[in-house]
Design a protein around this motif. Structure first.
Motif, PDB file in Angstrom:
ATOM      1  N   VAL A  51       0.847  -1.208   0.000  1.00 35.96           N
ATOM      2  CA  VAL A  51       0.000   0.000   0.000  1.00 35.96           C
ATOM      3  C   VAL A  51       0.877   1.251   0.000  1.00 35.96           C
ATOM      4  O   VAL A  51       1.771   1.375   0.829  1.00 35.96           O
ATOM      5  CB  VAL A  51      -0.930   0.013   1.230  1.00 35.96           C
ATOM      6  CG1 VAL A  51      -1.778   1.283   1.235  1.00 35.96           C
ATOM      7  CG2 VAL A  51      -1.819  -1.216   1.252  1.00 35.96           C
ATOM      8  N   GLY A  54       4.477   3.627  -4.190  1.00 38.80           N
ATOM      9  CA  GLY A  54       5.401   4.566  -4.836  1.00 38.80           C
ATOM     10  C   GLY A  54       5.967   3.935  -6.096  1.00 38.80           C
ATOM     11  O   GLY A  54       5.227   3.352  -6.892  1.00 38.80           O
ATOM     12  N   PRO A  55       7.292   3.988  -6.288  1.00 37.99           N
ATOM     13  CA  PRO A  55       7.880   3.387  -7.494  1.00 37.99           C
ATOM     14  C   PRO A  55       8.021   1.865  -7.423  1.00 37.99           C
ATOM     15  O   PRO A  55       8.570   1.259  -8.341  1.00 37.99           O
ATOM     16  CB  PRO A  55       9.245   4.065  -7.590  1.00 37.99           C
ATOM     17  CG  PRO A  55       9.570   4.510  -6.209  1.00 37.99           C
ATOM     18  CD  PRO A  55       8.276   4.757  -5.499  1.00 37.99           C
ATOM     19  N   ASP A  75      -1.359   2.754  -5.160  1.00 39.10           N
ATOM     20  CA  ASP A  75      -0.886   4.087  -4.752  1.00 39.10           C
ATOM     21  C   ASP A  75      -1.890   5.131  -5.230  1.00 39.10           C
ATOM     22  O   ASP A  75      -2.525   4.984  -6.276  1.00 39.10           O
ATOM     23  CB  ASP A  75       0.498   4.376  -5.351  1.00 39.10           C
ATOM     24  CG  ASP A  75       1.230   5.485  -4.604  1.00 39.10           C
ATOM     25  OD1 ASP A  75       2.156   5.166  -3.840  1.00 39.10           O
ATOM     26  OD2 ASP A  75       0.858   6.666  -4.762  1.00 39.10           O
ATOM     27  N   ASP A 101      -6.793   4.347  -3.083  1.00 36.66           N
ATOM     28  CA  ASP A 101      -6.609   4.981  -1.770  1.00 36.66           C
ATOM     29  C   ASP A 101      -6.739   3.902  -0.694  1.00 36.66           C
ATOM     30  O   ASP A 101      -7.634   3.041  -0.787  1.00 36.66           O
ATOM     31  CB  ASP A 101      -7.718   6.046  -1.598  1.00 36.66           C
ATOM     32  CG  ASP A 101      -7.507   6.924  -0.375  1.00 36.66           C
ATOM     33  OD1 ASP A 101      -7.095   6.399   0.684  1.00 36.66           O
ATOM     34  OD2 ASP A 101      -7.785   8.123  -0.477  1.00 36.66           O
ATOM     35  N   HIS A 123       1.778   9.582   5.434  1.00 39.68           N
ATOM     36  CA  HIS A 123       1.135  10.414   4.403  1.00 39.68           C
ATOM     37  C   HIS A 123      -0.373  10.129   4.282  1.00 39.68           C
ATOM     38  O   HIS A 123      -1.040  10.755   3.456  1.00 39.68           O
ATOM     39  CB  HIS A 123       1.789  10.177   3.045  1.00 39.68           C
ATOM     40  CG  HIS A 123       3.172  10.752   2.950  1.00 39.68           C
ATOM     41  ND1 HIS A 123       3.417  12.102   3.030  1.00 39.68           N
ATOM     42  CD2 HIS A 123       4.380  10.151   2.815  1.00 39.68           C
ATOM     43  CE1 HIS A 123       4.728  12.311   2.926  1.00 39.68           C
ATOM     44  NE2 HIS A 123       5.326  11.149   2.805  1.00 39.68           N
TER      45      HIS A 123
HETATM   46  C1  SAM Z   1       7.101   8.504   0.725  1.00 38.93           C
HETATM   47  S1  SAM Z   1       6.248   7.618  -0.528  1.00 38.93           S
HETATM   48  C2  SAM Z   1       6.699   5.915  -0.149  1.00 38.93           C
HETATM   49  C3  SAM Z   1       6.700   5.054  -1.386  1.00 38.93           C
HETATM   50  C4  SAM Z   1       7.202   3.629  -1.201  1.00 38.93           C
HETATM   51  N1  SAM Z   1       6.340   2.853  -0.332  1.00 38.93           N
HETATM   52  C5  SAM Z   1       8.604   3.602  -0.692  1.00 38.93           C
HETATM   53  O1  SAM Z   1       8.860   3.108   0.418  1.00 38.93           O
HETATM   54  O2  SAM Z   1       9.487   4.093  -1.412  1.00 38.93           O
HETATM   55  C6  SAM Z   1       4.556   7.662   0.043  1.00 38.93           C
HETATM   56  C7  SAM Z   1       3.580   7.127  -0.993  1.00 38.93           C
HETATM   57  O3  SAM Z   1       2.310   6.956  -0.356  1.00 38.93           O
HETATM   58  C8  SAM Z   1       1.307   7.320  -1.292  1.00 38.93           C
HETATM   59  N2  SAM Z   1       0.065   7.628  -0.571  1.00 38.93           N
HETATM   60  C9  SAM Z   1      -0.189   8.702   0.213  1.00 38.93           C
HETATM   61  N3  SAM Z   1      -1.426   8.628   0.726  1.00 38.93           N
HETATM   62  C10 SAM Z   1      -1.971   7.470   0.266  1.00 38.93           C
HETATM   63  C11 SAM Z   1      -3.241   6.854   0.427  1.00 38.93           C
HETATM   64  N4  SAM Z   1      -4.203   7.421   1.187  1.00 38.93           N
HETATM   65  N5  SAM Z   1      -3.468   5.673  -0.196  1.00 38.93           N
HETATM   66  C12 SAM Z   1      -2.511   5.112  -0.979  1.00 38.93           C
HETATM   67  N6  SAM Z   1      -1.287   5.662  -1.176  1.00 38.93           N
HETATM   68  C13 SAM Z   1      -1.020   6.827  -0.559  1.00 38.93           C
HETATM   69  C14 SAM Z   1       1.914   8.505  -2.036  1.00 38.93           C
HETATM   70  O4  SAM Z   1       1.273   8.751  -3.282  1.00 38.93           O
HETATM   71  C15 SAM Z   1       3.369   8.076  -2.169  1.00 38.93           C
HETATM   72  O5  SAM Z   1       3.619   7.406  -3.382  1.00 38.93           O
END
Ligand code: SAM
Length: 185
Positions: A51, A54-55, A75, A101, A123
């Protein structure tokens, strides 16, 4: 005092590509450490959901360790999903990524044996609403394992679920330890 919640601009457009570079090149050891932890926890032939993928670097590292797993990423950011889809393309049909979401996951009930999340919880705009949704898509006997900074709103998730907390050392000097939070169904 840390402010929690999403920062859409940080995860869209060129910032999603910048994040991809940082995650793949500079923080790869963090994801290797987390992937090893997940690989040790995942049942044979498990369906795994990441969940806030990200990438998708955690899923890339997991794919290298466990060929038997089915991997799904979700994401909120369509740009992050596009980057993750490219990163996971070599995995073929066993890895898929979707926009969604955490408070309204686009999956049927009881879809996953293990749900993971890294550096995303802090986030989430509404962590309390995430707890029942994670429980809904988790199979009976499954686990949710969330890695994030100590300041992430673990207390809000815990209030809505039965939870344990531990720590995972990541082995990166400026990123020494992440909190590991486990919910059991
Ligand atoms: C800091 S990044 C971390 C990405 C990845 N998990 C990593 O460890 O590199 C936070 C990610 O959470 C996603 N995000 C934020 N709120 C979210 C939500 N309510 N549901 C799903 N994804 C969410 C953002 O779009 C972003 O890609």
């Amino acid at each position: 005092m840390h402010r929690h919640g999403n920062i859409p601009k940080a995860f869209e457009g060129r910032n999603s590509r910048l994040y991809n570079f940082v995650a793949k090149r500079l923080l790869r050891r963090v994801y290797r450490r987390l992937a090893q932890d997940v690989a040790n926890l995942a049942p044979e032939k498990a369906s795994i959901l990441d969940v806030g993928t990200g990438p998708g670097v955690l899923l890339m590292e997991l794919a290298q360790r466990r060929a038997d797993l089915r991997l799904t990423g979700v994401d909120l950011s369509a740009d992050m999903v596009a980057v993750a889809a490219k990163n996971l393309a070599p995995q073929g049909e066993r890895a898929t990524v979707r926009v969604g979401d955490v408070t309204g996951l686009p999956f049927p009930d009881a879809s996953f044996d293990l749900i993971v999340s890294s550096l995303s919880l802090h986030h989430w705009d509404d962590p309390e609403a995430a707890a029942p949704e994670l429980a809904r898509v988790l199979r009976p006997g499954g686990r949710v394992v969330i890695y994030d900074f100590r300041f992430a709103p673990f207390d809000k998730l815990a209030a809505a679920s039965r939870a344990e907390r531990g720590a995972v050392a990541t082995g990166v000097p400026f990123f020494p330890k992440l909190t590991r939070f486990v919910l059991s169904s």
